[in-house]
Motif scaffolding. Structure first.
Motif, short mmCIF file in Angstrom:
data_model
loop_
_atom_site.label_atom_id
_atom_site.label_comp_id
_atom_site.label_asym_id
_atom_site.label_seq_id
_atom_site.Cartn_x
_atom_site.Cartn_y
_atom_site.Cartn_z
N ALA A 122 42.02 79.83 38.12
CA ALA A 122 41.20 79.86 36.92
C ALA A 122 41.69 81.26 36.37
O ALA A 122 42.14 82.31 36.99
N PRO A 123 41.59 81.63 34.83
CA PRO A 123 41.91 83.07 34.44
C PRO A 123 41.06 83.82 35.32
O PRO A 123 40.03 83.89 35.12
N GLY A 124 41.74 85.19 35.73
CA GLY A 124 41.05 86.15 36.28
C GLY A 124 40.88 85.99 37.92
O GLY A 124 40.47 86.69 38.57
N PHE A 125 41.02 84.75 38.42
CA PHE A 125 41.03 84.20 39.78
C PHE A 125 42.09 85.00 40.78
O PHE A 125 43.21 84.65 40.39
N ALA A 126 41.85 85.98 41.70
CA ALA A 126 42.57 86.62 42.19
C ALA A 126 42.75 86.18 43.71
O ALA A 126 41.44 86.16 44.44
N TYR A 127 43.54 85.90 44.63
CA TYR A 127 43.83 85.66 46.01
C TYR A 127 44.16 86.83 46.53
O TYR A 127 44.95 87.34 46.56
N LEU A 128 43.02 87.09 47.50
CA LEU A 128 43.15 88.50 48.32
C LEU A 128 43.39 88.34 49.63
O LEU A 128 42.94 87.37 50.14
N THR A 129 44.38 89.08 49.90
CA THR A 129 44.92 88.93 51.47
C THR A 129 44.29 90.22 52.16
O THR A 129 43.98 91.18 51.65
N GLY A 130 44.01 90.04 53.59
CA GLY A 130 43.66 91.10 54.19
C GLY A 130 42.25 90.71 54.99
O GLY A 130 41.64 91.53 55.63
N LEU A 131 42.11 89.36 54.87
CA LEU A 131 40.80 88.69 55.52
C LEU A 131 40.88 88.78 57.07
O LEU A 131 41.77 88.56 57.61
N PRO A 132 40.01 89.68 57.37
CA PRO A 132 39.81 89.61 59.21
C PRO A 132 39.69 88.10 59.69
O PRO A 132 39.29 87.24 59.13
N GLU A 133 40.56 87.96 60.99
CA GLU A 133 40.95 86.67 61.52
C GLU A 133 39.66 85.80 61.80
O GLU A 133 39.71 84.80 61.56
N PRO A 134 38.57 86.29 62.28
CA PRO A 134 37.20 85.48 62.47
C PRO A 134 36.78 85.00 61.31
O PRO A 134 36.12 83.85 61.40
N LEU A 135 37.03 85.52 60.11
CA LEU A 135 36.51 84.90 58.87
C LEU A 135 37.61 83.93 57.96
O LEU A 135 37.27 83.35 57.15
N ARG A 136 38.95 83.69 58.68
CA ARG A 136 39.81 82.72 58.22
C ARG A 136 39.36 81.29 58.62
O ARG A 136 39.71 80.89 59.85
N GLN A 137 38.74 80.69 57.62
CA GLN A 137 38.22 79.42 58.05
C GLN A 137 38.50 78.28 56.93
O GLN A 137 38.75 78.88 55.69
N SER A 138 38.38 77.29 57.13
CA SER A 138 38.97 76.04 56.21
C SER A 138 37.93 76.09 54.96
O SER A 138 36.77 76.47 55.07
#
Length: 203
Positions: A122-138
């Motif tokens: 969507a306009p303005g939606f940014a995918y941010l990397t750097g998420l801590p491993e425990p928070l990487r969820q489906s």
């Protein structure tokens, strides 16, 4: 990595990973080629658009092939802080899945520094990397039909903010009152690839 024609004036660079895509984008941007008119990153690709009748695509490819992609150039990134009310519907689910407390989820999410890898959905939606491993969820098994604007969520290796109300399947941690997209503004999207983002708890 593959360079594929994308119409008469553009090339689509297919990359093997998100990090390779980020390095290619940074390399082409740092080259400051005057006849490259647009660079559009995706999760595993970079679209390079050139001014018609120029050799900019070849120049961009030469710059990438000569670069050390393991150590891409680093520009002076913009830094953006987003204040978040951590009271999202899925906050307990994220904590349970990670095997930690809700307070630890908030601590992990606010302690990391994120980078805008690409924008889309969507306009303005940014995918941010750097998420801590425990928070990487489906993603959620069943997406919501309506996610409120400003909702802060996570899915897979990404975190991000819904700039407007829309369907979505990301796990929601909270919400921010910051406007992520304003079509009337000189810079409609608050976040752009390469920007650095930090979240701060409102409480």
């Amino acid at each position: 990595m593959r360079w594929l024609p994308y119409g008469p004036h553009a090339a689509l660079v297919e990359c093997g990973s998100l990090s390779e895509m980020s390095a290619v984008r940074a390399t082409v941007a740092a080259a400051r080629l005057p006849d490259v008119v647009e660079i559009v990153p995706g999760a595993r690709s970079v679209l390079v658009v050139a001014r018609p009748g120029t050799g900019a695509l070849q120049e961009a490819r030469q710059a990438v092939e000569a670069a050390d992609l393991a150590h891409p150039p680093s520009a002076d990134p913009r830094e953006v802080e987003l204040v978040v009310h951590y009271e999202g519907e899925d906050l307990p689910l994220v904590a349970e899945t990670a095997g930690i407390s809700v307070e630890e989820v908030v601590r992990l999410h606010t302690s990391a520094e994120y980078t805008v890898a690409f924008t889309g959905f969507a306009p303005g939606f940014a995918y941010l990397t750097g998420l801590p491993e425990p928070l990487r969820q489906s993603r959620l098994d069943t997406p919501r039909t309506k996610v409120p604007a400003g909702s802060v969520g996570l899915a897979g290796e990404f975190t991000g903010v819904y700039p407007r109300s829309s369907p979505g399947g990301w796990r929601l941690l909270g919400h921010t009152e910051t406007v992520l997209f304003d079509p009337r503004a000189e810079r409609p999207a608050l976040l752009a690839p390469g920007d650095r983002v930090r979240f701060r708890s409102a409480s």
